[in-house]
Design a protein around this motif. Structure first.
Motif, PDB file in Angstrom:
ATOM      1  N   ASN A  40       0.895  -1.257  -0.117  1.00  0.00           N
ATOM      2  CA  ASN A  40       0.027   0.083   0.173  1.00  0.00           C
ATOM      3  C   ASN A  40       0.954   1.254  -0.026  1.00  0.00           C
ATOM      4  O   ASN A  40       2.197   1.316   0.276  1.00  0.00           O
ATOM      5  CB  ASN A  40      -0.705   0.073   1.197  1.00  0.00           C
ATOM      6  CG  ASN A  40      -1.742  -0.870   1.254  1.00  0.00           C
ATOM      7  OD1 ASN A  40      -1.545  -2.258   1.512  1.00  0.00           O
ATOM      8  ND2 ASN A  40      -3.320  -0.825   0.998  1.00  0.00           N
ATOM      9  N   SER A  41       0.411   2.441  -0.428  1.00  0.00           N
ATOM     10  CA  SER A  41       1.048   3.695  -0.240  1.00  0.00           C
ATOM     11  C   SER A  41       1.507   3.841   1.040  1.00  0.00           C
ATOM     12  O   SER A  41       0.470   3.338   2.026  1.00  0.00           O
ATOM     13  CB  SER A  41       0.171   4.573  -1.045  1.00  0.00           C
ATOM     14  OG  SER A  41      -0.644   5.024  -0.246  1.00  0.00           O
ATOM     15  N   GLU A  71      -2.814   5.812   7.391  1.00  0.00           N
ATOM     16  CA  GLU A  71      -4.347   6.154   7.439  1.00  0.00           C
ATOM     17  C   GLU A  71      -4.841   4.642   8.475  1.00  0.00           C
ATOM     18  O   GLU A  71      -5.609   4.680   9.357  1.00  0.00           O
ATOM     19  CB  GLU A  71      -5.168   5.948   6.279  1.00  0.00           C
ATOM     20  CG  GLU A  71      -6.764   6.229   6.652  1.00  0.00           C
ATOM     21  CD  GLU A  71      -7.389   6.549   4.998  1.00  0.00           C
ATOM     22  OE1 GLU A  71      -8.477   5.843   5.127  1.00  0.00           O
ATOM     23  OE2 GLU A  71      -6.821   7.134   4.238  1.00  0.00           O
ATOM     24  N   GLY A  72      -4.389   3.297   7.819  1.00  0.00           N
ATOM     25  CA  GLY A  72      -4.866   2.215   8.451  1.00  0.00           C
ATOM     26  C   GLY A  72      -4.089   2.297  10.052  1.00  0.00           C
ATOM     27  O   GLY A  72      -5.051   1.847  10.786  1.00  0.00           O
ATOM     28  N   GLU A 125      -1.722   5.224   2.691  1.00  0.00           N
ATOM     29  CA  GLU A 125      -2.776   4.416   3.281  1.00  0.00           C
ATOM     30  C   GLU A 125      -2.387   3.349   4.386  1.00  0.00           C
ATOM     31  O   GLU A 125      -3.325   3.269   5.215  1.00  0.00           O
ATOM     32  CB  GLU A 125      -2.764   3.300   1.967  1.00  0.00           C
ATOM     33  CG  GLU A 125      -3.612   3.924   0.758  1.00  0.00           C
ATOM     34  CD  GLU A 125      -3.543   3.021  -0.479  1.00  0.00           C
ATOM     35  OE1 GLU A 125      -4.787   2.886  -1.294  1.00  0.00           O
ATOM     36  OE2 GLU A 125      -2.431   2.341  -1.027  1.00  0.00           O
ATOM     37  N   ILE A 126      -1.305   3.423   4.381  1.00  0.00           N
ATOM     38  CA  ILE A 126      -0.745   2.384   5.560  1.00  0.00           C
ATOM     39  C   ILE A 126      -0.879   3.269   6.906  1.00  0.00           C
ATOM     40  O   ILE A 126      -1.239   3.026   8.070  1.00  0.00           O
ATOM     41  CB  ILE A 126       0.778   1.896   5.495  1.00  0.00           C
ATOM     42  CG1 ILE A 126       0.728   0.731   4.461  1.00  0.00           C
ATOM     43  CG2 ILE A 126       1.380   1.421   6.959  1.00  0.00           C
ATOM     44  CD1 ILE A 126       2.078   0.320   3.921  1.00  0.00           C
TER      45      ILE A 126
END
Length: 167
Positions: free
Chosen positions: A31-32, A38-39, A35-36
């Motif tokens: 993932n970008s 945010e996760g 994205e990581i």
């Protein structure tokens, strides 16, 4: 001789790590960084909510840590290993804060994140509001190494000490 040994070690490392990166990519787990991040922010926010909702220490530990977690912190003589030790550590922390003191705690994920495939590391700060027992705000800075599993992100390594990051 030392140069040849270092060159050989570097080559061996490159050969061993290249397939791991390829496997992570092939498994669709890349993932970008955004994205990581945010996760991971969602993971910590979810843990905060579970804490405020009153889950037991065992429940909180199992949703946060991997089975083989290693935790070490300021003043620890030896690292704590595994879920059982993590439960003990969290029980000790909750006892220190006093009754319901943990409900005033919240993680803040810092901007520095390093991630590759199913592994990530992140700095976080845990702030806990003053309680009748502590009489002061508690601030803990932490370094977490996390691994993505079928259950989601789980902490595999944690290091902590009192204080903030100077922000």
């Amino acid at each position: 001789m030392a140069l040849n040994f270092k060159a050989g070690l570097t080559l061996l490392s490159a050969l061993c790590l290249a397939p791991v990166g390829a496997m992570a990519h092939d498994m669709g787990t890349t993932n970008s960084e955004a994205e990581i991040t945010e996760g991971l922010r969602a993971f910590f926010a979810s843990q905060d909510k579970a804490n405020r909702d009153g889950l037991s220490t065992t429940e909180l530990v199992k949703r946060f840590y991997a089975e083989d977690v290693i935790i070490t912190g300021e003043g620890d003589a030896v690292p704590r290993r595994g879920i059982k030790d993590a439960v003990t550590a969290l029980d000790d922390w909750f006892a220190y804060l006093g009754p319901n003191g943990n409900k005033g705690c919240e993680f803040s994920v810092q901007d520095s994140l390093v991630a590759s495939g199913d592994l990530a590391s992140v700095f976080a700060v845990l702030k806990c509001k003053p309680t009748p027992k502590t009489k002061k705000e508690e601030t803990i800075r932490q370094l977490f190494v996390l691994k993505r599993s079928p259950l989601g992100w789980r902490v595999v390594r944690e290091m902590w000490q009192a204080g903030d990051f100077g922000k």
